[in-house]
Design a protein around this motif. Structure first.
Motif, PDB file in Angstrom:
ATOM      1  N   ASP A 119       7.580  -0.543  -9.130  1.00  0.00           N
ATOM      2  CA  ASP A 119       7.551  -1.985  -8.929  1.00  0.00           C
ATOM      3  C   ASP A 119       6.310  -2.423  -8.187  1.00  0.00           C
ATOM      4  OD1 ASP A 119       9.849  -2.308 -10.242  1.00  0.00           O
ATOM      5  OD2 ASP A 119      11.114  -2.365  -8.464  1.00  0.00           O
ATOM      6  N   ARG A 120       5.842  -1.530  -7.380  1.00  0.00           N
ATOM      7  CA  ARG A 120       4.695  -1.917  -6.581  1.00  0.00           C
ATOM      8  C   ARG A 120       3.528  -1.018  -6.932  1.00  0.00           C
ATOM      9  NH1 ARG A 120       5.213  -0.908  -1.451  1.00  0.00           N
ATOM     10  NH2 ARG A 120       3.788  -2.554  -0.775  1.00  0.00           N
ATOM     11  N   ARG A 121       2.458  -1.638  -7.205  1.00  0.00           N
ATOM     12  CA  ARG A 121       1.249  -0.889  -7.502  1.00  0.00           C
ATOM     13  C   ARG A 121       0.067  -1.775  -7.196  1.00  0.00           C
ATOM     14  NH1 ARG A 121       0.335   0.054 -13.727  1.00  0.00           N
ATOM     15  NH2 ARG A 121      -1.764   0.377 -12.946  1.00  0.00           N
ATOM     16  N   HIS A 122      -1.023  -1.100  -6.991  1.00  0.00           N
ATOM     17  CA  HIS A 122      -2.242  -1.828  -6.691  1.00  0.00           C
ATOM     18  C   HIS A 122      -2.777  -2.424  -7.983  1.00  0.00           C
ATOM     19  CE1 HIS A 122      -6.153  -2.804  -5.035  1.00  0.00           C
ATOM     20  NE2 HIS A 122      -5.745  -2.425  -3.848  1.00  0.00           N
ATOM     21  N   SER A 123      -3.017  -3.681  -7.935  1.00  0.00           N
ATOM     22  CA  SER A 123      -3.423  -4.355  -9.168  1.00  0.00           C
ATOM     23  C   SER A 123      -4.768  -3.860  -9.674  1.00  0.00           C
ATOM     24  CB  SER A 123      -3.484  -5.859  -8.919  1.00  0.00           C
ATOM     25  OG  SER A 123      -4.428  -6.145  -7.900  1.00  0.00           O
ATOM     26  N   LYS A 124      -5.622  -3.565  -8.758  1.00  0.00           N
ATOM     27  CA  LYS A 124      -6.953  -3.130  -9.170  1.00  0.00           C
ATOM     28  C   LYS A 124      -7.158  -1.638  -8.991  1.00  0.00           C
ATOM     29  CE  LYS A 124     -10.793  -4.267  -6.994  1.00  0.00           C
ATOM     30  NZ  LYS A 124     -11.809  -5.112  -6.321  1.00  0.00           N
ATOM     31  N   GLY A 125      -6.386  -1.065  -8.180  1.00  0.00           N
ATOM     32  CA  GLY A 125      -6.538   0.357  -7.936  1.00  0.00           C
ATOM     33  C   GLY A 125      -7.598   0.640  -6.896  1.00  0.00           C
ATOM     34  N   CYS A 126      -7.456   1.752  -6.270  1.00  0.00           N
ATOM     35  CA  CYS A 126      -8.421   2.093  -5.234  1.00  0.00           C
ATOM     36  C   CYS A 126      -9.610   2.834  -5.835  1.00  0.00           C
ATOM     37  CB  CYS A 126      -7.743   2.937  -4.158  1.00  0.00           C
ATOM     38  SG  CYS A 126      -7.277   4.587  -4.719  1.00  0.00           S
ATOM     39  N   ASN A 127     -10.562   3.075  -4.998  1.00  0.00           N
ATOM     40  CA  ASN A 127     -11.769   3.755  -5.451  1.00  0.00           C
ATOM     41  C   ASN A 127     -12.202   4.801  -4.427  1.00  0.00           C
ATOM     42  OD1 ASN A 127     -13.889   4.203  -7.227  1.00  0.00           O
ATOM     43  ND2 ASN A 127     -15.224   2.751  -6.183  1.00  0.00           N
ATOM     44  N   CYS A 128     -11.255   5.428  -3.862  1.00  0.00           N
ATOM     45  CA  CYS A 128     -11.541   6.356  -2.774  1.00  0.00           C
ATOM     46  C   CYS A 128     -12.236   7.611  -3.296  1.00  0.00           C
ATOM     47  CB  CYS A 128     -10.244   6.735  -2.067  1.00  0.00           C
ATOM     48  SG  CYS A 128      -9.299   5.332  -1.462  1.00  0.00           S
ATOM     49  N   LYS A 129     -13.032   8.154  -2.431  1.00  0.00           N
ATOM     50  CA  LYS A 129     -13.753   9.367  -2.803  1.00  0.00           C
ATOM     51  C   LYS A 129     -13.615  10.480  -1.774  1.00  0.00           C
ATOM     52  CE  LYS A 129     -17.280   6.937  -5.472  1.00  0.00           C
ATOM     53  NZ  LYS A 129     -16.519   5.680  -5.445  1.00  0.00           N
ATOM     54  N   ARG A 130     -13.450  10.135  -0.589  1.00  0.00           N
ATOM     55  CA  ARG A 130     -13.425  11.141   0.465  1.00  0.00           C
ATOM     56  C   ARG A 130     -12.099  11.233   1.202  1.00  0.00           C
ATOM     57  NH1 ARG A 130     -18.535  12.860   2.234  1.00  0.00           N
ATOM     58  NH2 ARG A 130     -20.276  11.895   1.140  1.00  0.00           N
ATOM     59  N   SER A 131     -11.411  10.189   1.172  1.00  0.00           N
ATOM     60  CA  SER A 131     -10.186  10.181   1.976  1.00  0.00           C
ATOM     61  C   SER A 131      -9.020  10.859   1.286  1.00  0.00           C
ATOM     62  CB  SER A 131      -9.805   8.735   2.297  1.00  0.00           C
ATOM     63  OG  SER A 131      -9.450   8.040   1.126  1.00  0.00           O
ATOM     64  N   GLY A 132      -9.209  11.177   0.023  1.00  0.00           N
ATOM     65  CA  GLY A 132      -8.088  11.776  -0.681  1.00  0.00           C
ATOM     66  C   GLY A 132      -6.937  10.807  -0.851  1.00  0.00           C
ATOM     67  N   CYS A 133      -7.216   9.579  -0.577  1.00  0.00           N
ATOM     68  CA  CYS A 133      -6.183   8.539  -0.702  1.00  0.00           C
ATOM     69  C   CYS A 133      -4.990   8.844   0.197  1.00  0.00           C
ATOM     70  CB  CYS A 133      -5.723   8.384  -2.153  1.00  0.00           C
ATOM     71  SG  CYS A 133      -7.022   7.883  -3.273  1.00  0.00           S
ATOM     72  N   LEU A 134      -5.268   9.562   1.255  1.00  0.00           N
ATOM     73  CA  LEU A 134      -4.203   9.865   2.201  1.00  0.00           C
ATOM     74  C   LEU A 134      -4.537   9.331   3.590  1.00  0.00           C
ATOM     75  CD1 LEU A 134      -3.122  13.459   1.179  1.00  0.00           C
ATOM     76  CD2 LEU A 134      -2.017  11.285   0.670  1.00  0.00           C
ATOM     77  N   LYS A 135      -5.412   8.402   3.595  1.00  0.00           N
ATOM     78  CA  LYS A 135      -5.718   7.719   4.853  1.00  0.00           C
ATOM     79  C   LYS A 135      -5.643   6.214   4.610  1.00  0.00           C
ATOM     80  CE  LYS A 135      -8.606  11.292   6.897  1.00  0.00           C
ATOM     81  NZ  LYS A 135      -7.743  11.527   8.060  1.00  0.00           N
ATOM     82  N   ASN A 136      -5.620   5.542   5.673  1.00  0.00           N
ATOM     83  CA  ASN A 136      -5.483   4.100   5.541  1.00  0.00           C
ATOM     84  C   ASN A 136      -6.733   3.452   4.966  1.00  0.00           C
ATOM     85  OD1 ASN A 136      -2.857   3.822   6.389  1.00  0.00           O
ATOM     86  ND2 ASN A 136      -3.421   3.660   8.549  1.00  0.00           N
ATOM     87  N   TYR A 137      -7.753   4.217   4.840  1.00  0.00           N
ATOM     88  CA  TYR A 137      -8.889   3.666   4.107  1.00  0.00           C
ATOM     89  C   TYR A 137      -8.459   3.267   2.705  1.00  0.00           C
ATOM     90  CZ  TYR A 137     -11.703   5.955   7.740  1.00  0.00           C
ATOM     91  OH  TYR A 137     -12.255   6.352   8.921  1.00  0.00           O
ATOM     92  N   CYS A 138      -7.578   4.051   2.202  1.00  0.00           N
ATOM     93  CA  CYS A 138      -7.101   3.789   0.840  1.00  0.00           C
ATOM     94  C   CYS A 138      -6.102   2.640   0.868  1.00  0.00           C
ATOM     95  CB  CYS A 138      -6.459   5.049   0.263  1.00  0.00           C
ATOM     96  SG  CYS A 138      -5.734   4.796  -1.366  1.00  0.00           S
ATOM     97  N   GLU A 139      -6.378   1.681   0.052  1.00  0.00           N
ATOM     98  CA  GLU A 139      -5.484   0.527   0.038  1.00  0.00           C
ATOM     99  C   GLU A 139      -4.105   0.887  -0.535  1.00  0.00           C
ATOM    100  OE1 GLU A 139      -7.304  -2.722  -1.917  1.00  0.00           O
ATOM    101  OE2 GLU A 139      -8.682  -3.128  -0.266  1.00  0.00           O
ATOM    102  N   CYS A 140      -4.126   1.824  -1.416  1.00  0.00           N
ATOM    103  CA  CYS A 140      -2.827   2.236  -1.956  1.00  0.00           C
ATOM    104  C   CYS A 140      -1.999   2.918  -0.864  1.00  0.00           C
ATOM    105  CB  CYS A 140      -3.022   3.181  -3.137  1.00  0.00           C
ATOM    106  SG  CYS A 140      -3.869   2.428  -4.545  1.00  0.00           S
ATOM    107  N   TYR A 141      -2.623   3.829  -0.205  1.00  0.00           N
ATOM    108  CA  TYR A 141      -1.896   4.540   0.842  1.00  0.00           C
ATOM    109  C   TYR A 141      -1.501   3.585   1.955  1.00  0.00           C
ATOM    110  CZ  TYR A 141      -0.888   7.962   4.467  1.00  0.00           C
ATOM    111  OH  TYR A 141      -0.285   8.698   5.456  1.00  0.00           O
ATOM    112  N   GLU A 142      -2.384   2.679   2.262  1.00  0.00           N
ATOM    113  CA  GLU A 142      -2.078   1.729   3.312  1.00  0.00           C
ATOM    114  C   GLU A 142      -0.869   0.883   2.933  1.00  0.00           C
ATOM    115  OE1 GLU A 142      -5.080  -1.184   3.993  1.00  0.00           O
ATOM    116  OE2 GLU A 142      -4.585  -1.390   6.103  1.00  0.00           O
ATOM    117  N   ALA A 143      -0.793   0.598   1.667  1.00  0.00           N
ATOM    118  CA  ALA A 143       0.346  -0.192   1.206  1.00  0.00           C
ATOM    119  C   ALA A 143       1.571   0.675   0.961  1.00  0.00           C
ATOM    120  CB  ALA A 143      -0.023  -0.938  -0.075  1.00  0.00           C
TER     121      ALA A 143
END
Length: 783
Positions: free
Chosen positions: A628-652
């Motif tokens: 139901d919830r997903r990032h409309s545009k998607g993230c573009n992370c490269k270093r954080s592994g999308c496991l830090k709050n840098y990542c908008e997906c992870y933050e959400a």
DNA sequence: GAGTTTGAAACT
DNA sequence: CAGTTTCAAACTC
């Protein structure tokens, strides 16, 4: 974004407009016959002619505590250009002053009699208005007077605002035709047609022209005296001289469940006035755009489910050739509290038009406010009470709505930038304001769900809390170039006059700021409910600051931003990105406030130009079958592994999806790193909870222990063990131990034996102390 | 608290 | 659209 839980939405099905009915019409209509004073139904809301409309008494309320205010009632049609609707000449003047006038050709109704007399020169002089019972006189003095013109017209005059300040109501000559429209309608001369004028509001009021126009098709003759509708206009203070401000109100009243409901909409010079006249007091007012003026964007909100629903929100952009601007907002008559903020651009600028119409036919009523030196800004605010804004999400709908819920009656002080309230009344104004007002308008949801916790609607007399994220989108009239799609405006935007913005137009205000203004700056309209409500005092919610609401834990305070270079006018700034003003932030050189509304509006425009979805929530519903919830545009992370709050997906707290372009993503369902992280997070949370619980328990135990032991000590019923170890006992014990040591030394015992002997003696001493404690208060110890 | 890292936003 | 720069938050020390 889920602004409001589906459960909430389910509770309010009838309050929500059909989102699919919303029509955005960016193409400015060419100069239409409406501009020439002909009736013109709005595009998005077919409005029948008012020929069948039974006349309904109309009430025009002008709230102002301002200095002399002149209201000119001209029954008039607007000029072809629509720039003038009122005639100041040869008009009967209602001069509302504190002085007593002499002769009066008007008759005062006993019930509503007030310090109100008419002068020989057709001026109605209203003495110092009497405040409504129980109301704060300093805030909302109100006077209601009903008078009958020589022509048989009856006026109900309600003065709201500072007492003792002269207010001039200039009425059209009773014998005059009040323009062609009048001639067509001729309803005005109907003896039983009430016109209620409420005067009150703010200081600094400039002459206000109030014109009542009936379109050609209107059959006012059928007006019924017992039905009154009221439009209250609160004028903003601190208004510099400006061109005439003109309002065209198209009022439609839908009385759900009522019979004989008809409506009429008329277009006068690009303005459409439609008024419904149900047999019973009107319950619904729909504001719609009417103009024949050029460019206009419209949002049509179809009242599919309920006649009381809002129907149309139209926004007219200013066009050189068509100065008029229209803002149409669907209003629920039964629920006052909607807010419309209008601004007049310049003296020469086109008049701004707010037309209210409903799908039903009604007598046409035109209210024109303005004139030379009129306030530059005009605002229409909830007449009776401040509105409570609630954000509503319709399941399955891509639109979000704002519900404006008015509090009950109340009075507030008007200040600069105070909004003008537009409202309608039933024949008994006081009754109207006691009802709950709700209005739903599609809005752009906030980027995240946090802070959005709808409050239960409160009925009249209850304390209302204000939502922080909802914003009503209003047009920025003076900035044609800044006319973003309403659905793309920052969530919860309200257009309000921007102080110091000149002819800038509307200020895009966060919804919560409206609440702030209502509390601090805006005039509290002496609502008609003030008459009915003894107290007449309304309790308002505290102002939420930067997403922080004082209403309770329902709202999580937004983190203050720390912007330094962006002036808080870039999407870098979370406050700006969420359509909020910076408040209690740590930013420097902040332009994200009302004082810089011009720049802010431009910034919003720029953002929308770059990305029309800029202010839409990033986290939304995914494709069918997906989360139901997903990032409309998607993230573009490269270093954080999308496991830090840098990542908008992870933050959400959502997992990355196919839309993401991240590298080395570990934020997916089966990711061991993610699971580990989750486990750690869970464990940490559990630890925190355990620690908290332990601390709580320990504190409780300590407290309990102290509670239980204190009485024992003080009462003497029992002594703590340490109380028996007195100085004497300790000395004796030490002597015993020394004696053992001496004996061991005399006997030349090894050190270990000596220590054992001492310890054994110490044990015996303790036993004797304990034994003695239970027998006497003063134990004796003998070696 | 200062400095670094990060990725979205803004810019070219 | 891609590459670069700017920016502010997240993070580390």
């Amino acid at each position: 974004m889920d602004v409001v839980s589906p459960e909430l939405n389910s509770l309010l099905p009838d309050e929500i407009m059909d989102t699919e009915a919303i029509i955005m019409d960016d193409d400015p209509p060419s100069e239409s016959p409406a501009a020439s004073g002909q009736s013109q139904p709005s595009d998005d809301s077919p409005v029948p002619m008012e020929t069948d409309v039974p006349a309904v008494p109309e009430i025009v309320s002008l709230c102002s505590d301002a200095p002399p205010t002149q209201l000119t009632q001209a029954g008039t049609t607007s000029t072809p250009t629509g720039s003038t609707l009122c005639s100041t000449t040869s008009a009967t003047q209602l001069l509302l002053t504190s002085s007593t006038a002499s002769s009066s050709s008007f008759t005062l109704r006993p019930k509503l009699s007030a310090p109100f007399t008419l002068s020989a020169n057709h001026q109605i002089i209203l003495n110092k208005v009497a405040s409504s019972p129980g109301a704060d006189t300093t805030r909302s003095p109100c006077t209601t007077t009903t008078t009958t013109t020589p022509g048989g017209q009856q006026f109900m005059v309600t003065a709201i605002g500072k007492s003792g300040q002269p207010i001039v109501l200039q009425l059209p000559h009773t014998g005059s035709k009040s323009a062609s429209v009048q001639g067509l309608g001729e309803a005005k001369t109907n003896p039983q047609h009430f016109k209620v004028v409420t005067i009150g509001g703010r200081t600094d009021l400039k002459p206000v022209m109030v014109g009542k126009a009936v379109s050609s098709a209107s059959q006012v003759s059928t007006l019924q005296a017992q039905q009154l509708k009221t439009v209250q206009i609160a004028k903003k203070t601190q208004v510099s001289s400006a061109g005439p401000i003109k309002f065209v109100f198209t009022k439609a009243v839908n009385n759900k469940g009522l019979t004989a409901q008809t409506s009429v909409s008329n277009v006068i010079t690009g303005r459409v006035l439609s008024t419904s006249s149900p047999v019973t007091p009107p319950r619904t007012i729909t504001l719609s755009e009417t103009l024949g003026s050029s460019s206009s964007s419209k949002i049509a909100i179809s009242p599919l489910k309920s006649p009381s629903k809002l129907t149309v929100v139209s926004v007219a952009s200013q066009v050189p050739n068509s100065p008029q601007k229209s803002v149409s907002l669907p209003l629920n008559m039964a629920h006052l509290g909607h807010q419309i903020l209008l601004q007049q651009s310049t003296a020469t600028s086109p008049a701004k038009v707010v037309s209210i119409h409903s799908t039903t036919m009604k007598p046409v009523q035109t209210v024109t406010v303005g004139g030379v030196g009129a306030p530059q800004f005009k605002t229409i605010f909830p007449l009776s009470t401040p509105s409570n804004v609630q954000q509503i999400q319709v399941p399955g709908s891509r639109f979000h709505y704002v519900r404006l819920v008015t509090a009950t009656t109340g009075s507030s002080t008007g200040q600069a930038g105070s909004p003008i309230t537009n409202s309608s009344m039933t024949a008994k104004p006081m009754v109207v304001n006691t009802t709950q007002v709700r209005m739903s308008v599609p809005i752009v949801p906030a980027q995240t769900m946090k802070q959005v916790v709808p409050k239960p609607l409160t009925s009249s007399g209850q304390v209302l809390t204000t939502q922080t994220q909802q914003r009503l989108i209003m047009p920025a009239t003076s900035l044609p170039q800044i006319q973003p799609n309403l659905t793309n405006l920052p969530p919860g935007t309200v257009l309000a006059p921007a102080p110091g913005s000149g002819n800038m137009g509307y200020a895009v205000l966060p919804a919560q700021y409206v609440t702030q203004l209502q509390q601090s700056a805006y005039v509290t309209l002496a609502s008609s409910s003030g008459f009915s409500t003894p107290t007449g005092i309304q309790t308002q919610a505290r102002l939420p600051l930067n997403g922080l609401s004082t209403s309770g834990a329902a709202f999580r305070p937004r983190k203050p931003c720390n912007c330094t270079k962006s002036q808080c006018l870039k999407l870098y700034c979370d406050c700006f990105a969420n359509g909020e003003f910076c408040q209690s932030c740590n930013c420097t050189n902040c332009f994200n406030n009302l004082e810089h509304e011009t720049d802010r509006a431009k910034a919003i425009k720029a953002c929308l130009d770059r990305n029309p979805e800029a202010f839409k929530p990033k986290i939304g519903k995914g494709k069918e079958g997906e989360s139901d919830r997903r990032h409309s545009k998607g993230c573009n992370c490269k270093r954080s592994g999308c496991l830090k709050n840098y990542c908008e997906c992870y933050e959400a707290k959502i997992m990355c999806s196919s839309t993401c372009k991240c590298v080395g993503c570990k934020n997916f369902e089966e990711s061991p790193e993610r699971k580990t992280l989750m486990h750690l997070a869970d464990a940490a949370e559990v630890r925190v909870q355990q620690q908290t619980a332990a601390k709580t328990k320990l504190s409780s135990q300590i407290s309990d222990l102290l509670t239980r032991t204190t009485p024992a000590i003080t009462s003497g019923g029992g002594r703590m063990p340490y109380t028996f170890v007195t100085k004497e006992v300790a000395e004796v014990t030490c002597e015993c131990l020394l004696e053992q040591a001496e004996q061991a030394e005399l006997n030349q015992q090894p050190q270990a034996t000596a220590e054992r002997m001492i310890l054994e003696e110490f044990g015996r001493c303790l036993m004797r102390i304990i034994s003695s404690a239970g027998k006497t208060d003063c134990p004796s110890i003998n070696c």
